[in-house]
Design a protein around this motif. Sequence first.
Motif, PDB file in Angstrom:
ATOM      1  N   GLY A  18       0.777  -1.223   0.000  1.00 15.29           N
ATOM      2  CA  GLY A  18       0.000   0.000   0.000  1.00 15.29           C
ATOM      3  C   GLY A  18       0.811   1.277   0.000  1.00 15.29           C
ATOM      4  O   GLY A  18       0.255   2.368  -0.144  1.00 15.29           O
TER       5      GLY A  18
ATOM      6  N   PRO B   5      -3.822  -3.686   0.451  1.00 16.49           N
ATOM      7  CA  PRO B   5      -4.219  -2.398   1.031  1.00 16.49           C
ATOM      8  C   PRO B   5      -5.672  -2.034   0.756  1.00 16.49           C
ATOM      9  O   PRO B   5      -6.183  -1.050   1.306  1.00 16.49           O
TER      10      PRO B   5
ATOM     11  N   ALA C 107      -8.210   0.952   2.255  1.00 17.50           N
ATOM     12  CA  ALA C 107      -8.599   2.027   1.335  1.00 17.50           C
ATOM     13  C   ALA C 107     -10.108   2.208   1.319  1.00 17.50           C
ATOM     14  O   ALA C 107     -10.612   3.343   1.265  1.00 17.50           O
TER      15      ALA C 107
ATOM     16  N   CYS D 278      -1.328   1.332   3.652  1.00 15.07           N
ATOM     17  CA  CYS D 278      -2.332   2.205   3.037  1.00 15.07           C
ATOM     18  C   CYS D 278      -2.614   3.404   3.932  1.00 15.07           C
ATOM     19  O   CYS D 278      -2.689   4.548   3.448  1.00 15.07           O
TER      20      CYS D 278
END
Length: 262
Positions: free
Chosen positions: A49, A174, A178, A204
């Motif tokens: 990420g 990730p 997100a 992330c």
Amino acid sequence: MPTTPVPTRSELIEHLVLTRIAGDVATPRENNLSHYRELANGNAYFWLGLELGDRWTDEQDVLAVMAERCGVNEDPEHRHGQDTIDPALTVDALDRTAALLRKAADERRRVLVATGHPGGLLGVHAATAAALEAAGCDMVGVPLGLTADEGVVAQLAGVAMYERGASLWHTHSPRPMAEILTALPLEGEELPDLVIADHGWAGCAAQAGIETIGYADSNDPALFLGEAEGTLTLCVPLDDHVANPRFYEPMTAYLLHAAGLT
């Protein structure tokens, strides 16, 4: 909350080595080097990420950071066999984590806890989430109905995880994090001030500019690179899936005691 007696620093180091959370870990050297090479070759799966661009294209540079921050063998000619995590580095990182947890509790910060390793680290994360909630932190609730990677973003014991086929899955992706960070503002909710996570969940969040504590294994170099660059706030080196998840309980007791959260 942990009921395990709180170990001293030296007792914890001995325990980490005995259970192979650190010291001579189960992840072989060839697996570590393979992951460092994949990351350096631009395989974004291994970036967890983070956006590493073209800054880490030399496998030896990645190895140097991992030797410094995780404690793997620094010799580039050591290609096979045993590799290590320095238990002193693990405990040093836990002490720094404890200071951040104390700060979060004192300031009643908004916190999100997540894991891509529910088979190993769920107990650590769940105890941390419970302790922070008891101390008055505003714990983020994951919006309902979020999906990612053909699965569901679930939350159990205050910890966000990836669920697929009625099972909690190990994931480096990730995407679940997100989805959370996208959905929260749409529901009128604020983003977290602090994220405590691992794998792509941590990467992330850090890439999104959120203060992030990440746990990472010796074959997951991205989070250590993120820490080296200042994107990730703190990375704790450890084997993230040892034989028995209860082996992490003394470590968790040490962490929460150091943070004044027990």
